[in-house]
Motif scaffolding. Sequence first.
Motif, PDB file in Angstrom:
ATOM      1  N   PHE A  70       7.243  -5.682   0.044  1.00 26.45           N
ATOM      2  CA  PHE A  70       6.160  -5.518  -0.945  1.00 26.45           C
ATOM      3  C   PHE A  70       6.177  -4.144  -1.623  1.00 26.45           C
ATOM      4  O   PHE A  70       5.318  -3.858  -2.456  1.00 26.45           O
ATOM      5  CB  PHE A  70       4.786  -5.717  -0.282  1.00 26.45           C
ATOM      6  CG  PHE A  70       4.535  -4.818   0.910  1.00 26.45           C
ATOM      7  CD1 PHE A  70       4.273  -3.469   0.759  1.00 26.45           C
ATOM      8  CD2 PHE A  70       4.551  -5.343   2.189  1.00 26.45           C
ATOM      9  CE1 PHE A  70       4.047  -2.642   1.855  1.00 26.45           C
ATOM     10  CE2 PHE A  70       4.323  -4.531   3.299  1.00 26.45           C
ATOM     11  CZ  PHE A  70       4.068  -3.181   3.130  1.00 26.45           C
ATOM     12  N   PHE A  71       7.123  -3.287  -1.291  1.00 27.06           N
ATOM     13  CA  PHE A  71       7.105  -1.913  -1.780  1.00 27.06           C
ATOM     14  C   PHE A  71       7.067  -1.846  -3.312  1.00 27.06           C
ATOM     15  O   PHE A  71       6.295  -1.077  -3.893  1.00 27.06           O
ATOM     16  CB  PHE A  71       8.322  -1.134  -1.272  1.00 27.06           C
ATOM     17  CG  PHE A  71       8.480  -1.153   0.224  1.00 27.06           C
ATOM     18  CD1 PHE A  71       7.377  -0.998   1.054  1.00 27.06           C
ATOM     19  CD2 PHE A  71       9.727  -1.314   0.802  1.00 27.06           C
ATOM     20  CE1 PHE A  71       7.521  -1.009   2.426  1.00 27.06           C
ATOM     21  CE2 PHE A  71       9.880  -1.324   2.181  1.00 27.06           C
ATOM     22  CZ  PHE A  71       8.771  -1.179   3.002  1.00 27.06           C
TER      23      PHE A  71
ATOM     24  N   ILE B 115       1.770   6.695  -2.855  1.00 23.80           N
ATOM     25  CA  ILE B 115       3.062   6.451  -3.508  1.00 23.80           C
ATOM     26  C   ILE B 115       4.186   7.105  -2.705  1.00 23.80           C
ATOM     27  O   ILE B 115       5.246   6.498  -2.472  1.00 23.80           O
ATOM     28  CB  ILE B 115       3.040   6.989  -4.953  1.00 23.80           C
ATOM     29  CG1 ILE B 115       2.146   6.105  -5.835  1.00 23.80           C
ATOM     30  CG2 ILE B 115       4.464   7.050  -5.529  1.00 23.80           C
ATOM     31  CD1 ILE B 115       1.959   6.629  -7.244  1.00 23.80           C
ATOM     32  N   ALA B 116       3.966   8.328  -2.247  1.00 23.74           N
ATOM     33  CA  ALA B 116       4.986   9.041  -1.467  1.00 23.74           C
ATOM     34  C   ALA B 116       5.297   8.302  -0.167  1.00 23.74           C
ATOM     35  O   ALA B 116       6.467   8.186   0.228  1.00 23.74           O
ATOM     36  CB  ALA B 116       4.514  10.459  -1.166  1.00 23.74           C
ATOM     37  N   LYS B 117       4.258   7.797   0.505  1.00 24.79           N
ATOM     38  CA  LYS B 117       4.474   7.040   1.749  1.00 24.79           C
ATOM     39  C   LYS B 117       5.316   5.791   1.487  1.00 24.79           C
ATOM     40  O   LYS B 117       6.216   5.463   2.272  1.00 24.79           O
ATOM     41  CB  LYS B 117       3.130   6.647   2.362  1.00 24.79           C
ATOM     42  CG  LYS B 117       2.383   7.793   3.019  1.00 24.79           C
ATOM     43  CD  LYS B 117       1.004   7.372   3.469  1.00 24.79           C
ATOM     44  CE  LYS B 117       1.036   6.329   4.569  1.00 24.79           C
ATOM     45  NZ  LYS B 117      -0.329   5.996   5.047  1.00 24.79           N
TER      46      LYS B 117
ATOM     47  N   LEU C  53       4.048  -0.169  -5.442  1.00 25.76           N
ATOM     48  CA  LEU C  53       4.336   0.998  -6.272  1.00 25.76           C
ATOM     49  C   LEU C  53       3.904   0.755  -7.719  1.00 25.76           C
ATOM     50  O   LEU C  53       3.367   1.654  -8.379  1.00 25.76           O
ATOM     51  CB  LEU C  53       5.828   1.334  -6.214  1.00 25.76           C
ATOM     52  CG  LEU C  53       6.297   2.041  -4.942  1.00 25.76           C
ATOM     53  CD1 LEU C  53       7.818   2.064  -4.867  1.00 25.76           C
ATOM     54  CD2 LEU C  53       5.739   3.463  -4.873  1.00 25.76           C
ATOM     55  N   GLU C  54       4.133  -0.448  -8.213  1.00 30.22           N
ATOM     56  CA  GLU C  54       3.718  -0.782  -9.578  1.00 30.22           C
ATOM     57  C   GLU C  54       2.205  -0.641  -9.740  1.00 30.22           C
ATOM     58  O   GLU C  54       1.707  -0.082 -10.726  1.00 30.22           O
ATOM     59  CB  GLU C  54       4.152  -2.212  -9.904  1.00 30.22           C
ATOM     60  CG  GLU C  54       3.582  -2.785 -11.204  1.00 30.22           C
ATOM     61  CD  GLU C  54       4.134  -2.125 -12.461  1.00 30.22           C
ATOM     62  OE1 GLU C  54       3.533  -2.321 -13.534  1.00 30.22           O
ATOM     63  OE2 GLU C  54       5.162  -1.409 -12.360  1.00 30.22           O
ATOM     64  N   ILE C  55       1.458  -1.119  -8.743  1.00 30.69           N
ATOM     65  CA  ILE C  55      -0.006  -1.038  -8.790  1.00 30.69           C
ATOM     66  C   ILE C  55      -0.462   0.420  -8.775  1.00 30.69           C
ATOM     67  O   ILE C  55      -1.293   0.846  -9.593  1.00 30.69           O
ATOM     68  CB  ILE C  55      -0.625  -1.814  -7.611  1.00 30.69           C
ATOM     69  CG1 ILE C  55      -0.311  -3.303  -7.735  1.00 30.69           C
ATOM     70  CG2 ILE C  55      -2.143  -1.595  -7.546  1.00 30.69           C
ATOM     71  CD1 ILE C  55      -0.512  -4.090  -6.452  1.00 30.69           C
TER      72      ILE C  55
END
Length: 321
Positions: free
Chosen positions: A267-268, A199-201, A272-274
Amino acid sequence: MAQTLKDQLYDALKRSIGSGHLETGLVLLEGNIAEIFGMSRSPVRQTLGRLHDEQLICRFDGRGYLVGASPREPIRRNLSANDFSALGEDAKIERTDAWRGIADEVEHEVVLSSMKGRFELNELQLSRKYNVSRTITHRILLYLQSIGVVEKVKYTSWSVVPLDNERLHNLYEARRQLEPFMISRATLTMPLEDISHFIAKLEQTAAKYPHVQGATLDELESDLHYQTVRMGDNQEIFNMLRRTHPVLLMSKHLLGSSIALPDKDPFFHDHLEIFERMRKRESEQAGQALLAHLAGSEAKVQERLSDFRDNGRLDIPDYLR
């Protein structure tokens, strides 16, 4: 597992920059580094792009990169292996996977060619181009076969599998059937620190976009669709999904090189949602979020494929006909 040549090079460069052996302002040239380490240019190019995204090196008004986060007066001198010593130890590249550097280049050429149609691949011509043994070229071809890029016709005859609209749709259909199941399973077992790291990446890259390298986008795609899917702990399904990798390879070899990066978030938000669903241990919702992501992704990738097939320029290598 042994590190790839690219990962070893990244570690060597990062350590040498951190230790000051590669001083701030020093000019780094792709060809120079490739020569020192006895590697092809492709893994060096990707490694420099990764270091640039991490702001350890920067672009400047000249050829190559400068060590440091921002441009300054360039320091130009001939580099040697001693410049890549870190903390007093010689930087070494263990060449147990020497074929991988060449495989990166061959993969790039073959994947782009597959978007133009079907080609026969001459294994002898391939070995001559890269001046390596048939054993090495055969190993490369077996790797490309395992991810669905080439297929063996008979004996020593190989063919590039064309990536047309129908095949792309079929590959996406396979992914929609298998990947959500694997993500749902991974949600229940994947360490929370790994999820938070991914997530941070994503958040860091999204903040810099579009000022990122195509190699960084490929790494983020791998975080979800390879590293995380593999945590689903079903090797048979994972092996099946390897055959769908031409979809990911297509974007890997097009974005930021043959075609420009998309203007908007590629696609970020979806990733992130996933991962957020996974962090909350919502396995069913994580699988559904991935399914929605794949459904929306297919149309974008089909558009890129059609555009490159119709308008993309490509020099077909001599070993393909």
